[in-house]
Write an enzyme that holds these catalytic residues in place. Sequence first.
Site, PDB file in Angstrom:
ATOM      1  N   LYS A  13      27.269 -21.465  -6.892  1.00  0.00           N
ATOM      2  CA  LYS A  13      27.932 -21.505  -5.588  1.00  0.00           C
ATOM      3  C   LYS A  13      28.746 -22.810  -5.460  1.00  0.00           C
ATOM      4  CE  LYS A  13      24.318 -18.655  -3.485  1.00  0.00           C
ATOM      5  NZ  LYS A  13      23.335 -18.539  -2.377  1.00  0.00           N
ATOM      6  N   TYR A  53      28.150 -10.035  -0.080  1.00  0.00           N
ATOM      7  CA  TYR A  53      26.991 -10.236   0.797  1.00  0.00           C
ATOM      8  C   TYR A  53      26.927  -9.199   1.920  1.00  0.00           C
ATOM      9  CZ  TYR A  53      25.554 -14.687  -1.323  1.00  0.00           C
ATOM     10  OH  TYR A  53      25.068 -15.657  -2.179  1.00  0.00           O
ATOM     11  N   ASN A 116      21.822 -23.596  -1.610  1.00  0.00           N
ATOM     12  CA  ASN A 116      20.831 -23.368  -2.683  1.00  0.00           C
ATOM     13  C   ASN A 116      21.446 -23.114  -4.063  1.00  0.00           C
ATOM     14  OD1 ASN A 116      21.702 -20.790  -2.175  1.00  0.00           O
ATOM     15  ND2 ASN A 116      19.672 -19.923  -1.782  1.00  0.00           N
ATOM     16  N   HIS A 119      23.400 -18.018  -7.161  1.00  0.00           N
ATOM     17  CA  HIS A 119      23.034 -16.645  -6.819  1.00  0.00           C
ATOM     18  C   HIS A 119      22.598 -15.928  -8.086  1.00  0.00           C
ATOM     19  CE1 HIS A 119      23.451 -12.412  -5.732  1.00  0.00           C
ATOM     20  NE2 HIS A 119      24.144 -12.286  -6.843  1.00  0.00           N
ATOM     21  N   GLU A 130      27.668  -5.863  -8.753  1.00  0.00           N
ATOM     22  CA  GLU A 130      28.238  -7.218  -8.653  1.00  0.00           C
ATOM     23  C   GLU A 130      29.111  -7.536  -9.871  1.00  0.00           C
ATOM     24  OE1 GLU A 130      24.736  -9.623  -8.005  1.00  0.00           O
ATOM     25  OE2 GLU A 130      24.458  -8.845  -5.979  1.00  0.00           O
TER      26      GLU A 130
HETATM   27  N1  LIG Z   1      17.915 -18.468   6.901  1.00  0.00           N
HETATM   28  C1  LIG Z   1      19.022 -18.737   6.231  1.00  0.00           C
HETATM   29  N2  LIG Z   1      19.869 -19.699   6.661  1.00  0.00           N
HETATM   30  C2  LIG Z   1      20.999 -19.986   5.981  1.00  0.00           C
HETATM   31  N3  LIG Z   1      21.371 -19.366   4.860  1.00  0.00           N
HETATM   32  C3  LIG Z   1      20.567 -18.399   4.390  1.00  0.00           C
HETATM   33  C4  LIG Z   1      19.349 -18.034   5.042  1.00  0.00           C
HETATM   34  N4  LIG Z   1      18.765 -17.034   4.334  1.00  0.00           N
HETATM   35  C5  LIG Z   1      19.582 -16.794   3.300  1.00  0.00           C
HETATM   36  N5  LIG Z   1      20.650 -17.608   3.323  1.00  0.00           N
HETATM   37  C6  LIG Z   1      21.762 -17.663   2.364  1.00  0.00           C
HETATM   38  O1  LIG Z   1      22.132 -16.346   2.024  1.00  0.00           O
HETATM   39  C7  LIG Z   1      21.955 -16.149   0.628  1.00  0.00           C
HETATM   40  C8  LIG Z   1      21.543 -14.726   0.382  1.00  0.00           C
HETATM   41  O2  LIG Z   1      20.286 -14.493   0.959  1.00  0.00           O
HETATM   42  P1  LIG Z   1      19.249 -13.483   0.298  1.00  0.00           P
HETATM   43  O3  LIG Z   1      18.208 -13.208   1.300  1.00  0.00           O
HETATM   44  O4  LIG Z   1      19.991 -12.345  -0.329  1.00  0.00           O
HETATM   45  O5  LIG Z   1      18.583 -14.414  -0.813  1.00  0.00           O
HETATM   46  P2  LIG Z   1      18.752 -14.462  -2.390  1.00  0.00           P
HETATM   47  O6  LIG Z   1      18.897 -13.077  -2.907  1.00  0.00           O
HETATM   48  O7  LIG Z   1      17.675 -15.305  -2.966  1.00  0.00           O
HETATM   49  O8  LIG Z   1      20.092 -15.283  -2.536  1.00  0.00           O
HETATM   50  P3  LIG Z   1      21.360 -14.953  -3.416  1.00  0.00           P
HETATM   51  O9  LIG Z   1      21.805 -13.548  -3.041  1.00  0.00           O
HETATM   52  O10 LIG Z   1      22.355 -16.006  -3.035  1.00  0.00           O
HETATM   53  O11 LIG Z   1      20.873 -15.040  -4.824  1.00  0.00           O
HETATM   54  C9  LIG Z   1      20.914 -17.185   0.219  1.00  0.00           C
HETATM   55  O12 LIG Z   1      20.972 -17.520  -1.140  1.00  0.00           O
HETATM   56  C10 LIG Z   1      21.318 -18.356   1.090  1.00  0.00           C
HETATM   57  O13 LIG Z   1      22.449 -19.045   0.534  1.00  0.00           O
END
Ligand SMILES: Nc1ncnc2c1ncn2[C@@H]1O[C@H](COP(=O)(O)OP(=O)(O)OP(=O)(O)O)[C@@H](O)[C@H]1O
Length: 152
Positions: A13, A53, A116, A119, A130
């Site tokens: 990211k 997303y 974080n 992805h 994707e």
């Molecule tokens: N509570 C939150 N506040 C802010 N950002 C969030 C929160 N929850 C998720 N995100 C963001 O949205 C992304 C996608 O959330 P998801 O629940 O799909 O988690 P993930 O599958 O672990 O992440 P990713 O799809 O990025 O790998 C997270 O990686 C994070 O960057």
Amino acid sequence: MASIRERTYIMVKPDGVQRGLVGEIISRFEKRGFKLIAAKLASPPKEQLEKHYADLSSKPFFPGLIKYMLSGPVFALVFEGLDAVKTGRVMLGATNPLQSAAGTIRGDYALAVGRNICHGSDTVENAEKEIALWFPEGIVQYSLLQESMIFE
Ligand SMILES: Nc1ncnc2c1ncn2[C@@H]1O[C@H](COP(=O)(O)OP(=O)(O)OP(=O)(O)O)[C@@H](O)[C@H]1O
């Protein structure tokens, strides 16, 4: 049975790119034994990130997530190997870095859920979707010469 041809979409990211972690993340996947089959630095349009997303579009953090993802380039990657999707997620660590185990990418380099670093696809089906979204031009086909040293 898990396939050695399973593919996963990994994306560094904007925070990961800005913090100089592209090489580290690629290196971790390569050293684990995954085969790199696609890679590019990209500044995707908003619509592409919203598509990526789409399942989170009703979440309160969605606008902030899209703004964060638009804040700089991302580095898009596809890796292939045994159980690539599940293992990739384990290597990334929990979504919230405060809960990510030490030794995982997020557990070693991040603190906040909204920053974080990377992805990783969560299912094989989503990985294929994707990969099609991020690499419409296709991936690179080649044989990994060390494959017999990685798989039985
Ligand atoms: N509570 C939150 N506040 C802010 N950002 C969030 C929160 N929850 C998720 N995100 C963001 O949205 C992304 C996608 O959330 P998801 O629940 O799909 O988690 P993930 O599958 O672990 O992440 P990713 O799809 O990025 O790998 C997270 O990686 C994070 O960057």
